[in-house]
Design a protein around this motif. Structure first.
Motif, PDB file in Angstrom:
ATOM      1  N   LEU A 101       0.935  -1.279  -0.092  1.00 53.24           N
ATOM      2  CA  LEU A 101       0.150   0.356   0.087  1.00 53.24           C
ATOM      3  C   LEU A 101       0.439   1.469   0.270  1.00 53.24           C
ATOM      4  O   LEU A 101       0.200   2.195  -0.411  1.00 53.24           O
ATOM      5  CB  LEU A 101      -0.888   0.176   1.113  1.00 53.24           C
ATOM      6  CG  LEU A 101      -1.781  -1.073   1.009  1.00 53.24           C
ATOM      7  CD1 LEU A 101      -2.718  -1.092   3.027  1.00 53.24           C
ATOM      8  CD2 LEU A 101      -3.162  -0.761   0.005  1.00 53.24           C
ATOM      9  N   GLN A 102       1.514   0.852   0.750  1.00 49.41           N
ATOM     10  CA  GLN A 102       3.045   2.465   0.777  1.00 49.41           C
ATOM     11  C   GLN A 102       3.449   3.036  -0.444  1.00 49.41           C
ATOM     12  O   GLN A 102       3.927   3.792  -1.094  1.00 49.41           O
ATOM     13  CB  GLN A 102       3.580   2.003   1.838  1.00 49.41           C
ATOM     14  CG  GLN A 102       4.558   3.373   2.033  1.00 49.41           C
ATOM     15  CD  GLN A 102       5.648   3.341   3.474  1.00 49.41           C
ATOM     16  OE1 GLN A 102       5.612   1.957   3.670  1.00 49.41           O
ATOM     17  NE2 GLN A 102       6.330   4.221   3.646  1.00 49.41           N
ATOM     18  N   HIS A 103       3.884   1.808  -1.277  1.00 55.89           N
ATOM     19  CA  HIS A 103       4.838   1.878  -1.988  1.00 55.89           C
ATOM     20  C   HIS A 103       3.974   2.135  -3.096  1.00 55.89           C
ATOM     21  O   HIS A 103       4.208   2.817  -4.110  1.00 55.89           O
ATOM     22  CB  HIS A 103       5.365  -0.040  -2.997  1.00 55.89           C
ATOM     23  CG  HIS A 103       6.075   0.291  -3.957  1.00 55.89           C
ATOM     24  ND1 HIS A 103       7.470   1.350  -4.152  1.00 55.89           N
ATOM     25  CD2 HIS A 103       5.788   0.261  -4.778  1.00 55.89           C
ATOM     26  CE1 HIS A 103       8.043   0.732  -5.126  1.00 55.89           C
ATOM     27  NE2 HIS A 103       7.120  -0.025  -5.467  1.00 55.89           N
ATOM     28  N   ARG A 104       2.860   1.763  -3.326  1.00 60.56           N
ATOM     29  CA  ARG A 104       1.974   2.320  -4.165  1.00 60.56           C
ATOM     30  C   ARG A 104       1.332   3.711  -4.493  1.00 60.56           C
ATOM     31  O   ARG A 104       1.300   4.396  -5.461  1.00 60.56           O
ATOM     32  CB  ARG A 104       0.525   0.854  -4.178  1.00 60.56           C
ATOM     33  CG  ARG A 104      -0.169   1.644  -5.757  1.00 60.56           C
ATOM     34  CD  ARG A 104      -1.838   1.004  -5.431  1.00 60.56           C
ATOM     35  NE  ARG A 104      -1.601  -0.750  -5.000  1.00 60.56           N
ATOM     36  CZ  ARG A 104      -1.775  -1.919  -5.207  1.00 60.56           C
ATOM     37  NH1 ARG A 104      -2.744  -1.449  -4.108  1.00 60.56           N
ATOM     38  NH2 ARG A 104      -1.745  -3.034  -5.301  1.00 60.56           N
ATOM     39  N   ALA A 105       1.384   4.087  -2.581  1.00 61.16           N
ATOM     40  CA  ALA A 105       0.555   5.497  -2.618  1.00 61.16           C
ATOM     41  C   ALA A 105       2.470   5.788  -3.547  1.00 61.16           C
ATOM     42  O   ALA A 105       1.853   7.216  -3.871  1.00 61.16           O
ATOM     43  CB  ALA A 105       1.085   5.789  -1.188  1.00 61.16           C
ATOM     44  N   ALA A 106       3.125   5.808  -2.487  1.00 62.27           N
ATOM     45  CA  ALA A 106       4.262   6.568  -3.491  1.00 62.27           C
ATOM     46  C   ALA A 106       4.944   6.908  -4.957  1.00 62.27           C
ATOM     47  O   ALA A 106       4.985   7.636  -5.182  1.00 62.27           O
ATOM     48  CB  ALA A 106       5.711   5.891  -2.641  1.00 62.27           C
TER      49      ALA A 106
ATOM     50  N   GLN B  79       2.253   6.170  -7.289  1.00 64.99           N
ATOM     51  CA  GLN B  79       1.106   7.191  -7.663  1.00 64.99           C
ATOM     52  C   GLN B  79       1.717   8.875  -7.649  1.00 64.99           C
ATOM     53  O   GLN B  79       1.389   9.529  -8.036  1.00 64.99           O
ATOM     54  CB  GLN B  79      -0.320   7.160  -6.413  1.00 64.99           C
ATOM     55  CG  GLN B  79      -1.542   7.809  -7.215  1.00 64.99           C
ATOM     56  CD  GLN B  79      -2.026   7.682  -8.484  1.00 64.99           C
ATOM     57  OE1 GLN B  79      -1.577   6.641  -9.090  1.00 64.99           O
ATOM     58  NE2 GLN B  79      -2.439   8.660  -9.030  1.00 64.99           N
ATOM     59  N   GLN B  80       1.886   9.294  -6.123  1.00 64.30           N
ATOM     60  CA  GLN B  80       2.677  10.818  -5.799  1.00 64.30           C
ATOM     61  C   GLN B  80       3.258  10.580  -7.410  1.00 64.30           C
ATOM     62  O   GLN B  80       3.296  12.241  -7.221  1.00 64.30           O
ATOM     63  CB  GLN B  80       2.932  10.206  -4.619  1.00 64.30           C
ATOM     64  CG  GLN B  80       3.620  11.569  -3.715  1.00 64.30           C
ATOM     65  CD  GLN B  80       2.435  13.144  -4.122  1.00 64.30           C
ATOM     66  OE1 GLN B  80       0.893  12.973  -4.006  1.00 64.30           O
ATOM     67  NE2 GLN B  80       2.576  14.336  -4.542  1.00 64.30           N
TER      68      GLN B  80
END
Length: 97
Positions: A56-61, A63-64
């Motif tokens: 989840l953290q990697h996907r958000a990073a 995306q950002q």
């Protein structure tokens, strides 16, 4: 008294597994096999809280980062547009004779 929450750190194999799964290049089973994990436990590995949190953290990073790159691209496009308009205004126009 609150209980201390103990969380195990994610392993290098789990990080590699998560990145392969997130890249979409491999199925869960193939990604597990590629990093040396048991393919039969790929779903279990993916559901571990530390692996899920990492994904989840990697996907958000990612995306950002994509949003930031898009914003920078739009900024460059606006600068190019301004330069073109400035050049057009600076160009001498020929009056019809």
């Amino acid at each position: 008294m609150p209980k201390n929450k103990v969380s195990d750190p994610i392993t290098d194999q789990e990080i590699a597994f998560a990145r392969l799964v997130l890249s979409g290049a491999m199925t869960d089973r193939h990604a597990a096999e590629a990093v040396g994990l048991n393919p039969d436990s790929a779903a279990y590995t993916k559901s571990k809280p530390r692996v899920r949190a990492y994904m989840l953290q990697h996907r958000a990073a990612v995306q950002q980062q994509l949003v930031q790159q898009d914003a920078e691209g739009q900024h460059r496009l606006n600068l190019d547009r301004e330069q073109v308009l400035n050049r057009l205004w600076e160009s001498p126009t020929s009056a019809p004779k």
